[in-house]
Design a protein around this motif. Sequence first.
Motif, PDB file in Angstrom:
ATOM      1  N   LEU A 180       0.801  -1.222   0.000  1.00  0.00           N
ATOM      2  CA  LEU A 180       0.000   0.000   0.000  1.00  0.00           C
ATOM      3  C   LEU A 180       0.833   1.270   0.000  1.00  0.00           C
ATOM      4  N   VAL A 181       1.927   1.285   0.738  1.00  0.00           N
ATOM      5  CA  VAL A 181       2.722   2.505   0.882  1.00  0.00           C
ATOM      6  C   VAL A 181       4.183   2.269   0.518  1.00  0.00           C
ATOM      7  N   VAL A 205      -2.440  -6.321   8.330  1.00  0.00           N
ATOM      8  CA  VAL A 205      -1.467  -5.261   8.055  1.00  0.00           C
ATOM      9  C   VAL A 205      -0.285  -5.336   9.018  1.00  0.00           C
ATOM     10  N   PRO A 207       2.495  -2.339   9.064  1.00  0.00           N
ATOM     11  CA  PRO A 207       3.275  -1.196   8.577  1.00  0.00           C
ATOM     12  C   PRO A 207       4.584  -1.051   9.337  1.00  0.00           C
ATOM     13  N   GLU A 224      -0.471   4.290   5.879  1.00  0.00           N
ATOM     14  CA  GLU A 224      -1.076   2.980   5.619  1.00  0.00           C
ATOM     15  C   GLU A 224      -2.311   2.770   6.485  1.00  0.00           C
TER      16      GLU A 224
END
Length: 360
Positions: A180-181, A205, A207, A224
């Motif tokens: 995503l990032v 997730v 991050p 994120e």
Amino acid sequence: MTLTLVFFTAFIVLATLLPLWRNPHWSVRGFDFPRLQIAVVASLVIVFQLVFLDWSSIFSWLLIAATGLCLASQLWRVLPYTLLWRKEVKSAASGDSARVITIMTSNVLTPNRNAGALIALVKQHQPDVLVTLESDQWWEDQLAVLDADMPFSVKCPLDNLYGLHVFSRLPLHEAEKAYLVEDGVPSVHGLVELRSGDKVRIHFVHPAPPSPSENEESSERDAELIIVARSVADDDQPTIVTGDLNDVAWSPTTRLFRKISGLLDPRVGRGMFSTFHAKYPFMRWPLDHLFHSEHFDLKGIRRLPDIGSDHFPLLTSLEYVSDRRSKPETPDADSDERGRAREIARDEGVSKQDVPEPGK
């Protein structure tokens, strides 16, 4: 003694005020984490101030007042994660096992080689879904023994501390990996089908944290979390977001995530369930999380025993409630907070459209 108390008071004031600054540098954001520990230190300092300072001095009372205000501020953040607070999520009562989903989340720590301890916990607790973070190819090979009982999976072995694996007894639909990032920091998104046939939107997730050895700033992590929050906020499906967020429940970013997404935290009113650091009890806070939409009641949540990682596994069991008479009160963001969320995503050049939306 007075100089020592002045030093500790100054430190407590600094540690309390710095997190109010929106600067994303790790040296600032790091003070989001040890609020309980700072509160303990502040309590001890107040005791010593009352014993050793001159009560007739205005300066002494200023020191006591400053420490007391800081203590109140720290406690205000952490008290929701104690038994003193009203529960945010109702306890499940119906006992409809077909609508129950149990998820085990475990950051295994890549160099850790005690896979047997995690496998034993899976066999003991029989979760419907196992999510592992920091799992590389070695961990994937060891966990292959779970494939027979948990045939639905998404596997992303990496040796950069961001590998991610999902094993499930329940069918997974539209499951996909996404970055995503940051390149090399995956997440997994999809639908899980309950035994009742109901489908739940899931996001796993992990991050990257703000730290001197990884990202100097929290910007990537924050972005994120925010785009996932904005994505699920647009959906009325039953939803679960879980993983190692590398953030604590009471931080500005996680609180903004909850307000934007409207997701509930089953720990509120029940306890912190601190999962990190497994080796240092005094330096321990909740880094592994599970948030869910208003569609669920809580069957149970517990921190599991040490598996040799720096994180404890977290086991959470939810019951899907489709015919709720009254909806629980969910967090909500005001216009300033929504603007702040857009700014965080814009600064990293990402948006909610980057988040897979299974079921749409």
